[in-house]
Design a protein around this motif. Structure first.
Motif, PDB file in Angstrom:
ATOM      1  N   PHE A  33       0.937  -1.103  -0.068  1.00  0.00           N
ATOM      2  CA  PHE A  33       0.047   0.011   0.022  1.00  0.00           C
ATOM      3  C   PHE A  33       0.832   1.211  -0.037  1.00  0.00           C
ATOM      4  O   PHE A  33       1.990   1.446   0.550  1.00  0.00           O
ATOM      5  CB  PHE A  33      -0.894  -0.020   1.315  1.00  0.00           C
ATOM      6  N   THR A  94       1.205  -6.292   4.240  1.00  0.00           N
ATOM      7  CA  THR A  94       0.507  -7.093   5.236  1.00  0.00           C
ATOM      8  C   THR A  94      -0.023  -8.256   4.713  1.00  0.00           C
ATOM      9  O   THR A  94       0.081  -8.298   3.454  1.00  0.00           O
ATOM     10  CB  THR A  94      -0.948  -6.296   5.634  1.00  0.00           C
ATOM     11  N   GLY A  95      -0.005  -9.385   5.543  1.00  0.00           N
ATOM     12  CA  GLY A  95      -0.543 -10.585   5.001  1.00  0.00           C
ATOM     13  C   GLY A  95      -1.950 -10.567   5.100  1.00  0.00           C
ATOM     14  O   GLY A  95      -2.313  -9.368   5.215  1.00  0.00           O
ATOM     15  N   ARG A  97      -4.732 -11.528   7.650  1.00  0.00           N
ATOM     16  CA  ARG A  97      -5.128 -10.851   9.039  1.00  0.00           C
ATOM     17  C   ARG A  97      -4.111 -10.391   9.831  1.00  0.00           C
ATOM     18  O   ARG A  97      -4.421  -9.693  10.710  1.00  0.00           O
ATOM     19  CB  ARG A  97      -6.078 -12.089   9.579  1.00  0.00           C
ATOM     20  N   SER A  98      -2.895 -10.292   9.199  1.00  0.00           N
ATOM     21  CA  SER A  98      -1.673  -9.705  10.087  1.00  0.00           C
ATOM     22  C   SER A  98      -1.885  -8.246  10.083  1.00  0.00           C
ATOM     23  O   SER A  98      -2.581  -7.671   9.305  1.00  0.00           O
ATOM     24  CB  SER A  98      -0.440 -10.124   9.692  1.00  0.00           C
ATOM     25  N   GLY A  99      -1.213  -7.705  11.206  1.00  0.00           N
ATOM     26  CA  GLY A  99      -1.166  -6.215  10.906  1.00  0.00           C
ATOM     27  C   GLY A  99      -0.341  -5.648  10.064  1.00  0.00           C
ATOM     28  O   GLY A  99       0.554  -6.330   9.468  1.00  0.00           O
ATOM     29  N   TYR A 100      -0.538  -4.547   9.733  1.00  0.00           N
ATOM     30  CA  TYR A 100       0.376  -3.796   8.781  1.00  0.00           C
ATOM     31  C   TYR A 100       1.804  -3.531   9.171  1.00  0.00           C
ATOM     32  O   TYR A 100       1.908  -3.275  10.374  1.00  0.00           O
ATOM     33  CB  TYR A 100      -0.274  -2.256   8.316  1.00  0.00           C
ATOM     34  N   PHE A 102       4.596  -0.781   8.299  1.00  0.00           N
ATOM     35  CA  PHE A 102       4.958   0.601   7.535  1.00  0.00           C
ATOM     36  C   PHE A 102       6.550   0.863   7.535  1.00  0.00           C
ATOM     37  O   PHE A 102       7.130   0.418   8.521  1.00  0.00           O
ATOM     38  CB  PHE A 102       4.141   1.799   8.458  1.00  0.00           C
TER      39      PHE A 102
ATOM     40  N   TYR B  34      -7.803  -3.462  15.586  1.00  0.00           N
ATOM     41  CA  TYR B  34      -6.538  -3.254  15.510  1.00  0.00           C
ATOM     42  C   TYR B  34      -6.086  -1.935  16.145  1.00  0.00           C
ATOM     43  O   TYR B  34      -6.818  -0.997  16.176  1.00  0.00           O
ATOM     44  CB  TYR B  34      -5.813  -3.008  14.127  1.00  0.00           C
ATOM     45  N   TYR B  36      -2.408   0.635  16.596  1.00  0.00           N
ATOM     46  CA  TYR B  36      -1.278   1.025  15.879  1.00  0.00           C
ATOM     47  C   TYR B  36      -0.910   2.327  16.744  1.00  0.00           C
ATOM     48  O   TYR B  36      -1.813   3.140  17.334  1.00  0.00           O
ATOM     49  CB  TYR B  36      -1.345   1.699  14.591  1.00  0.00           C
ATOM     50  N   PRO B  44       3.497   4.643  11.312  1.00  0.00           N
ATOM     51  CA  PRO B  44       2.900   3.674  12.137  1.00  0.00           C
ATOM     52  C   PRO B  44       3.404   2.390  12.616  1.00  0.00           C
ATOM     53  O   PRO B  44       3.858   1.661  11.675  1.00  0.00           O
ATOM     54  CB  PRO B  44       1.466   3.733  11.511  1.00  0.00           C
ATOM     55  N   TYR B  46       2.479  -1.244  14.219  1.00  0.00           N
ATOM     56  CA  TYR B  46       1.561  -2.104  14.736  1.00  0.00           C
ATOM     57  C   TYR B  46       1.754  -2.492  16.245  1.00  0.00           C
ATOM     58  O   TYR B  46       2.831  -2.799  16.645  1.00  0.00           O
ATOM     59  CB  TYR B  46       1.531  -3.429  13.916  1.00  0.00           C
ATOM     60  N   ARG B  91     -10.891  -3.663  11.052  1.00  0.00           N
ATOM     61  CA  ARG B  91     -10.768  -3.793   9.675  1.00  0.00           C
ATOM     62  C   ARG B  91     -11.476  -5.438   9.424  1.00  0.00           C
ATOM     63  O   ARG B  91     -11.261  -6.372  10.331  1.00  0.00           O
ATOM     64  CB  ARG B  91      -9.386  -3.890   9.343  1.00  0.00           C
TER      65      ARG B  91
END
Lengths: 111, 112
Positions: A33, A94-95, A97-100, A102, B34, B36, B44, B46, B91
């Motif tokens: 993204f 991201t995968g 359901r995994s977290g992003y 950055f 979620y 962050y 950001p 996680y 999400r």
């Protein structure tokens, strides 16, 4: 840990220049993204990609394009930079359901 | 994705627990919560996420109410380095891609 590397922390470009922002991730994630972040406006999605050579417009794609030739690399292109594109640009991956995760961000100034 | 509501700012004393609330009353059954945070001039980071059970990791704990309409992020022993903007996001899970919509978040200031 997943690492997301953005090629530059700070960039200064002139109006009308073509600008390339590069992002590389070292995990085998399909989804990548590009966001921009501006004071008072939060993070806004520009483009995203869920596979090589695939791209989807986000909320504010005008003035931008992207390239995803390899799974690990997602490039954001400003075809003709303008002053209203001065911003912090953030790449993320991201995968499912995994977290992003950055990158550290690229602060672009267009003069 | 469901909208979230967070207080704009909070203060916490160093060494004490920081409890950051988030309302997500329109959350649907397949949406995860979620958290962050963003430290000034960085991307950001996680922290944690959950669906309906409470979750804990090395950074924080996440408490989700039984009706899932709100949650609380707990930093058990806040340090000065925890000063940041904290974002609560919902999400949908199970999608091959998932756009994150960041709100304004909560500015947490940890005082000595």
């Amino acid at each position: 840990d997943v690492k997301v590397t953005q090629s530059s922390r700070y960039l200064v470009k002139r109006t009308g220049e073509k600008v390339f922002l590069e992002c590389v991730q070292d995990m085998d994630h399909e989804n990548m993204f590009w966001y921009r972040q501006d004071p008072g406006l939060g993070l806004r999605l520009i483009y995203f990609s869920y596979d090589v050579k695939m791209k989807e417009k986000g909320d504010i794609p005008e003035g931008y394009s992207v390239s995803r030739e390899k799974k690990e690399r997602f490039s954001l292109i400003l075809e003709s930079a303008s002053t209203n594109q001065t911003s912090m640009y953030l790449c993320a991956t991201t995968g499912d359901r995994s977290g992003y995760t950055f990158g550290s961000g690229t602060r672009l100034t267009v003069v | 994705d469901a909208k979230t509501t967070q207080p704009p700012s909070m203060d916490c004393a160093e060494g004490r627990a920081a409890n950051l609330p988030c309302n997500h009353s329109t959350i649907s059954g397949n949406e995860y919560v979620y958290w962050y945070r963003q430290i000034h001039s960085q991307g950001p980071q996680y922290i944690i996420h959950g669906l309906k059970n409470n979750e804990t990791n090395e950074m924080a704990s996440l408490i989700i109410t039984e009706d899932r309409k709100s949650s609380t992020l707990i930093l058990p022993h806040a340090t000065l380095r925890d000063t940041a903007v904290y974002y609560c996001i919902v999400r949908a899970g199970g999608t091959s891609y998932g756009k994150l919509t960041f709100g304004q978040g909560t500015i947490l200031t940890v005082h000595p």
